[in-house]
Design a protein around this motif. Structure first.
Motif, PDB file in Angstrom:
ATOM      1  N   ARG A  39      26.030  44.563  28.751  1.00 24.26           N
ATOM      2  CA  ARG A  39      26.573  44.584  27.294  1.00 24.26           C
ATOM      3  C   ARG A  39      28.313  44.315  27.474  1.00 24.26           C
ATOM      4  N   LEU A  40      28.703  45.030  28.979  1.00 25.65           N
ATOM      5  CA  LEU A  40      30.219  44.951  29.226  1.00 25.65           C
ATOM      6  C   LEU A  40      30.520  43.336  29.454  1.00 25.65           C
ATOM      7  N   SER A  41      31.639  43.349  29.270  1.00 24.20           N
ATOM      8  CA  SER A  41      32.298  41.793  29.659  1.00 24.20           C
ATOM      9  C   SER A  41      32.082  41.701  31.080  1.00 24.20           C
ATOM     10  N   LEU A  42      32.160  40.241  31.323  1.00 22.27           N
ATOM     11  CA  LEU A  42      32.210  40.210  33.115  1.00 22.27           C
ATOM     12  C   LEU A  42      33.225  40.696  33.733  1.00 22.27           C
ATOM     13  N   GLU A  43      34.660  40.912  33.258  1.00 21.74           N
ATOM     14  CA  GLU A  43      35.567  41.583  33.781  1.00 21.74           C
ATOM     15  C   GLU A  43      35.319  43.105  33.981  1.00 21.74           C
ATOM     16  N   GLU A  44      34.636  43.587  33.008  1.00 22.39           N
ATOM     17  CA  GLU A  44      34.346  45.119  33.088  1.00 22.39           C
ATOM     18  C   GLU A  44      33.216  45.139  34.012  1.00 22.39           C
ATOM     19  N   LYS A  45      32.406  44.333  34.166  1.00 28.85           N
ATOM     20  CA  LYS A  45      31.084  44.422  35.121  1.00 28.85           C
ATOM     21  C   LYS A  45      31.526  44.466  36.445  1.00 28.85           C
ATOM     22  N   ARG A  46      32.602  43.435  36.653  1.00 27.13           N
ATOM     23  CA  ARG A  46      33.105  43.171  37.920  1.00 27.13           C
ATOM     24  C   ARG A  46      33.971  44.369  38.547  1.00 27.13           C
TER      25      ARG A  46
END
Length: 370
Positions: free
Chosen positions: A119-126
């Protein structure tokens, strides 16, 4: 070449160029494509889809692990062992119940942690977890991508090496998401209980085949056996009939323990010449026989050739791969097919990753006598 709808959201994947020099290519992040609610599937994900389906397979009721315990009545235990042998021989997979993994605190915790990460944004996942290329395909991203013109699976993945403990926190060996904050704690609790279940199953499978109960488990070691955990996320697909969630494969493991949530019905196994859907309820545990147990059993058990079809609904699965140490030499138990040979686990895994993906079950030939 970037297609319309792919945008700038990519995983960086290292492939080997024709000149033998590694180079980085960009692979679209499937979750980001799904978020755009595309009407049509990008060409890079279109696959020849063998839609020849037989009837759904009929798995026996789940193997009741309590009935395989040492306190079970002998007749009850013998009956459960017979059912285990029958299902494992016929399908190479089976459901388990009363398995000792706590559903409320552990299984539900895994579900919440996995859904929380995706559910995290792509930026948060990275920012939460790194990605890097290795034979183990660790980190957040994709695996088994070998060329730029390869048709891609409709999937995003997160993979962690959970064991052996020695060196487990060295950055190049182990990647754990920092978000959700309890991700590692929850997953390691699940792994601890899952390992006990797998050890029990390895002994029960050997006994069910009329082998020494230690025939398989003797190749494992509490300190150096290997456990990888792979989280598979299948976003809703705009044209599932021409896409694939995971291409056909067998598992390069001893045993694979799987759970799923979100939706069911995506897993299929090759039944003769047709693909059949596996009846696997959400949040139930499914066990796959891996290539390494096929070798150890001398072909008495066969690792199933299986795939995951894309679906219109969102789906998650968590696969735990349980292997002997990479340095272990495994040998087939006498009296089976007689066509398997001794192999070093690490050598087999290296071969498996080098040749995969394949159109047919090809990697196992490495472990067969000439």
């Amino acid at each position: 070449m970037e297609e319309e709808g792919e945008g700038d959201c990519f995983h960086d994947i290292v492939i080997m160029g024709q000149n033998g020099i590694p180079r980085t290519v960009k692979i679209p992040v499937v979750q980001e494509l799904a978020r755009r609610r595309l009407e049509f599937l990008p060409k890079r994900f279109m696959k020849e889809h063998n839609s020849s389906h037989g009837d759904n397979i009929t798995l026996p009721p789940p193997i009741n692990m309590a009935r395989l315990g040492k306190w079970a009545e002998p007749d009850v235990r013998a009956q459960e062992l017979a059912q285990l042998a029958s299902c494992a021989k016929e399908w190479g997979m089976f459901l388990v119940s009363d398995h000792g993994i706590e559903k409320t605190s552990v299984m539900h915790g895994v579900k919440e942690a996995v859904e929380g990460f995706f559910r995290l944004s792509l930026e948060e996942k990275r920012a939460s977890v790194e990605s890097y290329a290795s034979v183990d395909n660790m980190g957040y991203g994709r695996n088994f991508v070998k060329s730029e013109d390869q048709a891609l699976d409709w999937i995003d993945r997160l993979t962690m090496k959970a064991a052996p403990k020695e060196g487990v926190d060295e950055g190049w060996l182990h990647v754990w998401p920092q978000k959700p904050p309890n991700f590692r704690q929850v997953m390691e609790k699940y792994i601890e209980q899952a390992r006990k279940l797998c050890d029990h199953l390895l002994q029960a499978l050997a006994e069910a085949l009329s082998l020494n109960p230690h025939a398989f488990i003797q190749n494992y070691d509490p300190e150096s056996s290997e456990i990888n955990v792979r989280v598979n996320y299948y976003p809703p697909c705009p044209q599932p009939e021409i896409a694939m969630g995971i291409s056909p494969h067998s598992d390069a493991s001893g045993l694979t323990l799987l759970t799923q949530f979100g939706s069911s019905g995506g897993l299929q196994v090759l039944n003769g010449r047709s693909w059949a859907t596996v009846p696997w309820p959400c949040e139930e545990l499914l066990v796959n026989v891996g290539d390494l147990v096929e070798i150890m059993s001398d072909g008495r058990l066969k690792s199933p050739w299986h795939r995951v079809v894309a679906m219109e609904e969102e789906r998650f699965s968590v696969a735990l791969f349980y292997n002997p140490p990479s340095s272990a030499e495994i040998e087939p138990a006498q009296g089976g097919d007689g066509c398997y040979r001794k192999v070093v686990v690490g050598d087999y895994l290296k071969h498996f990753y080098e040749v995969s993906p394949t159109l047919e079950k090809q990697a196992i030939a490495y472990a067969k006598k000439a």
